[in-house]
Design a protein around this motif. Structure first.
Motif: not given
Length: 945
Positions: A557-562, A452-456
């Protein structure tokens, strides 16, 4: 009589929400709570002091009061000592002697009558005709509901799904139910539990409820209880309990609220809170995720098991929820049953032997449920089980199946519905989207940074290079252009960044749903997404979007991340893959090729098979292989990873095969008897089709100056006004959006579902019960058959039997309301002229003329009133006798049934039978004390049409 609000021990108080409890006495008070004993109904309630739904009752000089011996007195003077009143009162005894006495308010009788219709009428306190009509309609509706088997099932904002209603009705009507709810994921265990809680509370079988859940599910449960069932639960965490104890170190925090949600971890980490919760005592305990309660014969239970066992041993009613009753082994399954009934399930070996016997019973039941003819050997086996003769005929088969179901070992304690048995699920397809890896993509950092690099990068700069964003924009413009799309990502900032890009840069209609928004904002977002024509194309949710809300009208349903947890992934998919879904669900999973994201996708898809089907073994398998999985996710260990996928896939298939072979179809049938379930559904549909609630509430709001605005979409906006003529209703200052229709309530989460069991409607009914609203009226009666100027007097009486709510004594009364209609000369017209026959000919009479009628005919009105009272009193002995017979039969039938079943099914608890017998005797005693109260009086003056 007037009302006051200062607390002192010995004062008399009335419950605003449960007037049937009678007049209570304050027995304890501190800075946070007050305890009220209601002697007539033998109930004690503990209320939070700052918002107690109580009214202090103080009688005035001239009022009639009743002491504990049932004697009537007239108040002549009042003195006060430290907040407690002493009434100087007078009465004439049976010998005609004048008796004077000082009565402390603690010596007052528990019965109280707030409305005095005749006194109001003679004092020219005359109500509008519409108010009188509304009062009568409310009383009739309440009497009908008290006798309805649907009590507790009407008010929930849920679909009429047979298996859910069957379990709710079967379990919710029990005294102190102790059951394991084990439906597969997506079949609605939380709804079933909520329906049971709702029914237990509405019928008085439970008052204090504790829900124990994992940390991550606390808000989901709180929202679900409020949103679907209008039940306000308080969330108890460390901050809240500490604040209460800081304010008063000696106060037990768990006594400050009646309905509480708490984390199991809170109790484990703070044994003192565990002890205080046990000490506070609850009527009903609900435990979610019960498969985490581990136990073995050698080692005993884990800490969670021991904690729940402590509560279960001291709580009458217990609901355990798990989607995987036998997933963690037969020992743990036995142990959960042992929590519910330790006497019945006290020996594992005997349980295993009985299970083998029940498997034989289940096989015979399967044969009976099939259309195949039975041979002589099968008939003999059936006769041996039933212990009577059997012939192979449809009616005999039906009876035999139900006998076997009633005797089945865990039939009363375990309920499990499967998707295969329920059916109606279109299925789901995985649509993986492999995206090329950017040059600067992190492949060596911590697992969180790789997944989940976007959370950084909370500033949103990650969007400039993340290929998932480009793919999403293009998909919404092309393949998903005309579809409703639900997107779920882990965190609120990611959702906000995506929503900003879609709305501002791509012009896509969006809605957002995350933990940083208020409940009202979330409701509005969900409603915008639900609108078909002009609503949002996509709803972007943080992880909270996979908790507590269902969007079956969407199928993409779109799972943008897992997520890292397979249960959380199943929760995400479960927002769409639920009962009511009409289309195959398309699960879009974008991931970066050659990254930890791809490996996590493959783990879920190839090892656990979680995208295509519900995987009951997924969580256990991941926990068993978590070390190997983390190694493979962190680094590209291709050979090791391929071997891991193959090994786990094989284990999964073996476990699923074992579960399938172990399916207990008799248990599944017992968990939803289709004909019984359908009868409940039909009864609810019939009730709603013929409901008087919409007309009643519209008329009530119109006549009391409550603002309501009917919308074209089937909703109504209700707002309080400065000109409102009633107070104390459950209506927020900001008002509410509501609907009278179940389908609309399910489609629009912002619209409250108004039924007789909704708090607003209940507060209207309680207002009418406890106030004089509409109790006295004078009207014109247009008639050629009656001499002009002649009056008719109509009086409505109510029969009251004060007893604990759970006994539902009024339901056994053949009449709860008695209408008496008398002519001016005393002729009884009650049976000859029904109320609805007169209604079209009755018209409003202005107050000036009404007062003149009362002044001129006062003596006749008083005579007719006394005559009506005498008529009702002559009926009372027969009514009481019939009511006692009905009450006796109703309770004895269930007692006899359980006694019979106990001979064949040791799952029937003796304490359950004993309590039924005790309650039967209490109800019969209460019926001996039935009294009469006048509810409304109307004088009708005849005029020419």
């Amino acid at each position: 009589m007037r009302k006051l609000q200062q607390f002192a021990i010995g004062q008399r108080w009335l419950s605003d929400t449960e007037s049937e409890l009678g007049l209570g006495v304050l027995i304890d008070v501190d800075e946070r709570s007050v305890s009220i004993l209601f002697p007539k109904s033998d109930e004690t309630r503990v209320y939070a002091r700052n918002n107690a739904p109580l009214s202090r009752i103080i009688f005035n000089v001239g009022d009639s009061i009743q002491d504990q011996e049932g004697l009537d007195w007239i108040v002549e003077a009042i003195n006060e000592n430290h907040g407690v009143l002493r009434y100087h009162a007078r009465r004439i005894d049976e010998n005609g002697q004048d008796v004077v006495k000082d009565l402390n308010e603690t010596r007052l009788g528990a019965h109280i009558q707030l409305s005095k219709p005749l006194e109001r009428l003679l004092a020219s306190q005359i109500d509008y005709k519409e108010w009188y009509d509304l009062r009568i309609q409310a009383l009739l509706m309440q009497a009908q509901m008290s006798r309805s088997p649907l009590r507790g099932l009407l008010g929930a904002r849920v679909g009429l799904i047979p298996h859910q209603l069957y379990i709710a009705n079967e379990v919710g009507t029990r005294l102190a139910p102790r059951v394991l709810l084990a439906d597969e994921v997506g079949l609605g265990k939380t709804i079933e539990a909520g329906l049971i809680i709702h029914q237990q509370l509405k019928t008085g079988r439970s008052e204090r409820v504790l829900i124990l859940v994992p940390d991550s599910l606390q808000y989901q449960w709180m929202i679900e209880m409020r949103r679907r069932f209008n039940l306000q639960f308080s969330l108890f965490d460390l901050t809240r309990t500490a604040a209460i104890r800081e304010h008063d170190p000696y106060l037990n925090p768990f006594l400050t609220e009646q309905r509480i949600i708490a984390s199991i971890d809170l109790m484990l980490d703070h044994p003192d809170l565990h002890e205080q919760a046990i000490e506070a005592g609850f009527d009903l305990l609900v435990v979610d995720e019960a498969h985490h309660l581990m136990w073995s014969e050698q080692e005993g239970g884990n800490d969670r098991y021991a904690l729940v066992e402590d509560f279960a041993n001291k709580t009458a009613g217990v609901l355990l929820l798990t989607a995987t009753p036998e997933q963690l082994g037969v020992e743990s399954h036995f142990a959960r049953l042992r929590l519910l009934d330790p006497q019945r399930f006290d020996d594992l070996d005997r349980f295993l032997e009985e299970e083998e016997q029940y498997q034989q019973t289940a096989k015979i039941a399967e044969i009976l449920m099939s259309d195949e003819p039975l041979d002589s050997q099968q008939i003999q086996a059936i006769e041996a089980l039933l212990e009577h003769d059997f012939t192979d005929e449809p009616e005999q088969r039906y009876r035999a199946i139900h006998e076997l179901l009633d005797r089945h070992g865990t039939g009363r304690i375990l309920f499990r519905n499967t998707r295969e048995a329920i059916q109606g699920f279109p299925g789901r397809d995985c649509q993986p989207v492999a995206l090329p890896k950017p040059e600067d993509w992190n492949t060596t950092g911590k697992l969180r940074e790789q997944m989940w690099p976007e959370e950084q990068q909370l500033d949103g700069t990650w969007m400039e290079t993340d290929p998932r964003v480009t793919w999403l924009l293009e998909a919404l413009r092309t393949d998903l252009k005309h579809k409703k799309v639900l997107l779920i990502a882990r965190s609120g900032p990611v959702v906000e960044a995506l929503e900003n890009a879609l709305r501002l840069h791509a012009g896509i209609r969006t809605a957002m749903f995350h933990e940083g928004m208020s409940l009202l904002e979330r409701d509005q977002a969900a409603a915008y997404f639900a609108e078909e024509s002009y609503g949002a194309q996509i709803l972007l949710c943080s992880e909270i979007g996979s908790e507590g809300r269902n969007f079956q009208f969407a199928s993409d349903l779109v799972l943008f991340d897992l997520p890292a947890n397979p249960d959380v992934l199943e929760q995400r998919i479960g927002r769409l893959d639920r009962i009511g879904q009409q289309n195959r669900i398309q699960i879009h999973v974008p991931y970066i090729e050659g990254s930890a994201q791809e490996r996590m996708f493959r783990w879920y898809n190839e090892a656990l098979n979680i995208f295509s089907n519900i995987s009951p073994t997924a969580q256990t398998l991941q926990e068993n292989f978590i070390v190997e999985l983390k190694d493979c996710l962190l680094s590209d260990l291709s050979e090791k990873f391929e071997a891991l996928l193959e090994e786990v896939n094989q284990q999964r298939q073996l476990l699923e095969q074992e579960l399938q072979e172990g399916r207990d179809r008799l248990l599944e049938y017992n968990s939803c008897r289709p004909k019984v379930a359908q009868r409940i559904v039909n009864a609810l549909e019939d009730y709603e089709d013929n409901s008087l609630v919409p007309d009643f509430i519209r008329r009530f709001m119109s006549s009391t100056n409550i603002d309501f605005d009917e919308q074209s979409n089937g909703t109504v906006i209700i707002r309080p006004t400065d000109q409102m003529q009633v107070q104390g209703l459950q209506l927020d200052e900001d008002g509410m959006t509501a609907t009278f229709y179940r389908d609309q309530a399910q489609a629009r989460e912002d619209a409250q579902f108004l039924t007789l069991e909704h708090p607003f409607v209940e507060s209207v009914m309680e207002f009418i019960n406890t106030q004089s609203f509409g109790s006295a009226n004078v009207a014109l009666l247009k008639s050629n058959a009656i001499k002009p100027g002649t009056i008719l007097v109509e009086i409505w009486f109510k029969l009251n039997a004060i007893a604990p709510k759970l006994l539902n004594v009024p339901a056994s009364l053949p009449k709860q309301l008695i209408r008496v209609l008398l002519s001016e000369n005393g002729q009884d017209l009650s049976e000859k002229v029904a109320s609805h026959v007169l209604q079209p000919y009755i018209q409003h009479l202005d107050n000036n003329n009404a007062r003149q009628v009362i002044k001129a005919r006062r003596e006749i009105i008083e005579e007719r009133y006394q005559q009506a009272l005498d008529l009702v009193k002559t009926q009372l002995p027969q009514i009481v006798q019939d009511a006692q017979q009905h009450y006796q039969n109703r309770w004895q039938h269930e007692i006899d049934r359980l006694n019979f079943l106990k001979q064949h099914n040791s799952g029937i608890r003796q304490d359950e039978i004993d309590r039924l017998e005790k309650l039967k005797q209490e109800g019969l005693a209460a019926l001996q004390q039935v009294n009469i109260s006048p509810e409304a009086v109307r004088v009708m003056v005849s005029v020419k049409p």
